[in-house]
Design a protein around this motif. Structure first.
Motif, PDB file in Angstrom:
ATOM      1  N   LEU A  76      31.825  47.251  37.081  1.00 29.70           N
ATOM      2  CA  LEU A  76      32.810  46.670  37.994  1.00 29.70           C
ATOM      3  C   LEU A  76      34.232  46.874  37.491  1.00 29.70           C
ATOM      4  O   LEU A  76      35.150  47.112  38.278  1.00 29.70           O
ATOM      5  CB  LEU A  76      32.522  45.176  38.209  1.00 29.70           C
ATOM      6  N   VAL A  77      34.422  46.794  36.183  1.00 31.04           N
ATOM      7  CA  VAL A  77      35.750  47.065  35.619  1.00 31.04           C
ATOM      8  C   VAL A  77      36.138  48.518  35.892  1.00 31.04           C
ATOM      9  O   VAL A  77      37.281  48.817  36.256  1.00 31.04           O
ATOM     10  CB  VAL A  77      35.769  46.767  34.107  1.00 31.04           C
ATOM     11  N   MET A  78      35.179  49.425  35.750  1.00 32.22           N
ATOM     12  CA  MET A  78      35.447  50.836  36.032  1.00 32.22           C
ATOM     13  C   MET A  78      35.764  51.043  37.511  1.00 32.22           C
ATOM     14  O   MET A  78      36.679  51.802  37.861  1.00 32.22           O
ATOM     15  CB  MET A  78      34.239  51.689  35.634  1.00 32.22           C
ATOM     16  N   ALA A  79      35.035  50.366  38.396  1.00 32.11           N
ATOM     17  CA  ALA A  79      35.290  50.492  39.834  1.00 32.11           C
ATOM     18  C   ALA A  79      36.710  50.041  40.167  1.00 32.11           C
ATOM     19  O   ALA A  79      37.421  50.704  40.932  1.00 32.11           O
ATOM     20  CB  ALA A  79      34.272  49.670  40.622  1.00 32.11           C
ATOM     21  N   ALA A  80      37.127  48.923  39.586  1.00 30.89           N
ATOM     22  CA  ALA A  80      38.483  48.426  39.824  1.00 30.89           C
ATOM     23  C   ALA A  80      39.520  49.422  39.330  1.00 30.89           C
ATOM     24  O   ALA A  80      40.548  49.647  39.974  1.00 30.89           O
ATOM     25  CB  ALA A  80      38.675  47.077  39.131  1.00 30.89           C
ATOM     26  N   SER A  81      39.242  50.047  38.182  1.00 26.30           N
ATOM     27  CA  SER A  81      40.175  51.019  37.619  1.00 26.30           C
ATOM     28  C   SER A  81      40.241  52.278  38.475  1.00 26.30           C
ATOM     29  O   SER A  81      41.325  52.786  38.775  1.00 26.30           O
ATOM     30  CB  SER A  81      39.743  51.375  36.191  1.00 26.30           C
ATOM     31  N   LEU A  82      39.079  52.787  38.893  1.00 24.43           N
ATOM     32  CA  LEU A  82      39.041  54.016  39.687  1.00 24.43           C
ATOM     33  C   LEU A  82      39.733  53.847  41.030  1.00 24.43           C
ATOM     34  O   LEU A  82      40.437  54.749  41.502  1.00 24.43           O
ATOM     35  CB  LEU A  82      37.584  54.446  39.910  1.00 24.43           C
ATOM     36  N   LEU A  83      39.542  52.692  41.659  1.00 28.88           N
ATOM     37  CA  LEU A  83      40.109  52.454  42.985  1.00 28.88           C
ATOM     38  C   LEU A  83      41.476  51.779  42.931  1.00 28.88           C
ATOM     39  O   LEU A  83      42.083  51.537  43.969  1.00 28.88           O
ATOM     40  CB  LEU A  83      39.147  51.595  43.817  1.00 28.88           C
ATOM     41  N   GLU A  84      41.923  51.463  41.700  1.00 34.94           N
ATOM     42  CA  GLU A  84      43.209  50.787  41.502  1.00 34.94           C
ATOM     43  C   GLU A  84      43.278  49.502  42.324  1.00 34.94           C
ATOM     44  O   GLU A  84      44.214  49.267  43.089  1.00 34.94           O
ATOM     45  CB  GLU A  84      44.375  51.724  41.843  1.00 34.94           C
ATOM     46  N   ARG A  85      42.251  48.666  42.143  1.00 38.14           N
ATOM     47  CA  ARG A  85      42.174  47.385  42.835  1.00 38.14           C
ATOM     48  C   ARG A  85      42.240  46.246  41.820  1.00 38.14           C
ATOM     49  O   ARG A  85      41.923  46.431  40.643  1.00 38.14           O
ATOM     50  CB  ARG A  85      40.864  47.271  43.640  1.00 38.14           C
ATOM     51  N   PRO A  86      42.635  45.039  42.266  1.00 35.78           N
ATOM     52  CA  PRO A  86      42.732  43.904  41.334  1.00 35.78           C
ATOM     53  C   PRO A  86      41.379  43.500  40.760  1.00 35.78           C
ATOM     54  O   PRO A  86      40.333  43.697  41.377  1.00 35.78           O
ATOM     55  CB  PRO A  86      43.301  42.781  42.216  1.00 35.78           C
ATOM     56  N   LEU A  87      41.446  42.914  39.579  1.00 37.70           N
ATOM     57  CA  LEU A  87      40.263  42.430  38.878  1.00 37.70           C
ATOM     58  C   LEU A  87      40.459  40.942  38.605  1.00 37.70           C
ATOM     59  O   LEU A  87      41.519  40.520  38.146  1.00 37.70           O
ATOM     60  CB  LEU A  87      40.104  43.194  37.563  1.00 37.70           C
ATOM     61  N   LEU A  88      39.442  40.141  38.913  1.00 31.87           N
ATOM     62  CA  LEU A  88      39.512  38.705  38.659  1.00 31.87           C
ATOM     63  C   LEU A  88      38.699  38.346  37.423  1.00 31.87           C
ATOM     64  O   LEU A  88      37.522  38.688  37.327  1.00 31.87           O
ATOM     65  CB  LEU A  88      38.972  37.909  39.855  1.00 31.87           C
ATOM     66  N   LEU A  89      39.324  37.659  36.494  1.00 31.03           N
ATOM     67  CA  LEU A  89      38.636  37.165  35.308  1.00 31.03           C
ATOM     68  C   LEU A  89      38.705  35.643  35.322  1.00 31.03           C
ATOM     69  O   LEU A  89      39.652  35.061  35.852  1.00 31.03           O
ATOM     70  CB  LEU A  89      39.290  37.715  34.037  1.00 31.03           C
ATOM     71  N   ILE A  90      37.710  35.004  34.748  1.00 30.83           N
ATOM     72  CA  ILE A  90      37.636  33.547  34.756  1.00 30.83           C
ATOM     73  C   ILE A  90      37.764  33.015  33.330  1.00 30.83           C
ATOM     74  O   ILE A  90      36.993  33.393  32.448  1.00 30.83           O
ATOM     75  CB  ILE A  90      36.304  33.048  35.357  1.00 30.83           C
ATOM     76  N   ARG A  91      38.755  32.163  33.125  1.00 28.17           N
ATOM     77  CA  ARG A  91      38.887  31.496  31.824  1.00 28.17           C
ATOM     78  C   ARG A  91      38.062  30.219  31.847  1.00 28.17           C
ATOM     79  O   ARG A  91      38.113  29.450  32.806  1.00 28.17           O
ATOM     80  CB  ARG A  91      40.354  31.153  31.537  1.00 28.17           C
ATOM     81  N   GLU A  92      37.295  30.021  30.778  1.00 30.02           N
ATOM     82  CA  GLU A  92      36.418  28.856  30.710  1.00 30.02           C
ATOM     83  C   GLU A  92      36.764  27.976  29.519  1.00 30.02           C
ATOM     84  O   GLU A  92      37.328  28.439  28.533  1.00 30.02           O
ATOM     85  CB  GLU A  92      34.958  29.292  30.582  1.00 30.02           C
ATOM     86  N   GLU A  93      36.406  26.718  29.639  1.00 27.59           N
ATOM     87  CA  GLU A  93      36.476  25.772  28.532  1.00 27.59           C
ATOM     88  C   GLU A  93      35.182  24.975  28.525  1.00 27.59           C
ATOM     89  O   GLU A  93      34.814  24.387  29.542  1.00 27.59           O
ATOM     90  CB  GLU A  93      37.679  24.830  28.677  1.00 27.59           C
ATOM     91  N   GLN A  94      34.499  25.002  27.392  1.00 26.55           N
ATOM     92  CA  GLN A  94      33.224  24.299  27.243  1.00 26.55           C
ATOM     93  C   GLN A  94      32.237  24.694  28.343  1.00 26.55           C
ATOM     94  O   GLN A  94      31.518  23.861  28.897  1.00 26.55           O
ATOM     95  CB  GLN A  94      33.443  22.789  27.239  1.00 26.55           C
ATOM     96  N   GLY A  95      32.228  25.987  28.660  1.00 26.04           N
ATOM     97  CA  GLY A  95      31.264  26.499  29.624  1.00 26.04           C
ATOM     98  C   GLY A  95      31.586  26.236  31.075  1.00 26.04           C
ATOM     99  O   GLY A  95      30.767  26.507  31.952  1.00 26.04           O
TER     100      GLY A  95
END
Length: 226
Positions: A112-131
């Protein structure tokens, strides 16, 4: 946990996301905070039950369209092809595509990271605390910039630290007005910042500027070896 309310139907956006065996609400969290009108859940046969649960949870939030796609979670090409296939399909429908590698095998996340890079689309990451999900981090696509030889020279001069525009002109053998024009455009691109010290304009390269310069240098060396 406070979840910001979003009118998702107004945003014609599709989230293409992965679902693993330990899905802990990341998908729903991202949709609640970012908004989406359609979701594609890429899962493995083992995580299909979790994908069904996530699908029901999402539909209860606002009736979004949800599609579930089963893949071999350890087959990189299969995951990447699925991500690109649905990205193209929704792009044709006029949707804006966002990738969310929520959870799954490392291969699924990498694809999915590669797909976002190839298509130049945004990537969503989630920050967690204690799961538990706490914050969405939206990584915008890197916009490639073609650096002219003059702009490349300027960025190279800035690798050792900030310089005044006058210093850049002297070392780059460029006229002051020419330097000023190049610096202005580099600043518009986010590659440098400027500040005034008395009558001097101090130019500093940004982290993005370093990225662009390094990529430019790498491509130049690659072409030389061919």
């Amino acid at each position: 946990m406070h979840v910001r309310e979003v009118n998702m139907r107004k945003r014609k956006t599709v989230h293409i996301t992965t679902v693993g065996l330990r899905e802990i609400g990341r998908v729903a969290f991202a949709i609640s905070h970012e908004g989406a009108s359609a979701i594609v859940l890429i899962c493995t046969p083992e995580s299909a039950e979790h994908a069904d649960r996530v699908s029901r949870e999402i539909k209860s939030m606002g009736g979004q369209q949800v599609e579930i796609v089963r893949v071999d979670g350890w087959h990189y090409d299969e995951v990447l092809a699925a991500a690109l296939r649905y990205a193209v399909r929704y792009q044709k429908k006029g949707f804006s595509v966002v990738f969310n590698p929520s959870l799954g095998t490392r291969v699924m996340t990498s694809a999915l990271v590669m797909a976002a890079s190839l298509l130049e689309r945004p990537l969503l990451l989630i920050r967690e605390e204690q799961g538990k999900p706490q914050e969405t981090i939206r990584v915008e696509p890197y916009q490639r910039r073609r650096l002219s030889p003059q702009k490349t020279k300027i960025l190279r001069r800035l690798t050792n630290g900030p310089k005044s525009q006058k210093e850049l002109g002297t070392r780059s053998e460029l006229h002051a007005s020419t330097i000023s024009g190049h610096v202005k455009q580099l600043k518009e691109w986010g590659l440098v910042t400027t500040r005034r010290e008395n009558r001097r304009v101090i130019v500093k390269m940004t982290p993005l500027g370093e990225i662009v310069l390094l990529l430019s240098e790498f491509m130049r060396l690659s072409r030389r070896r061919k």
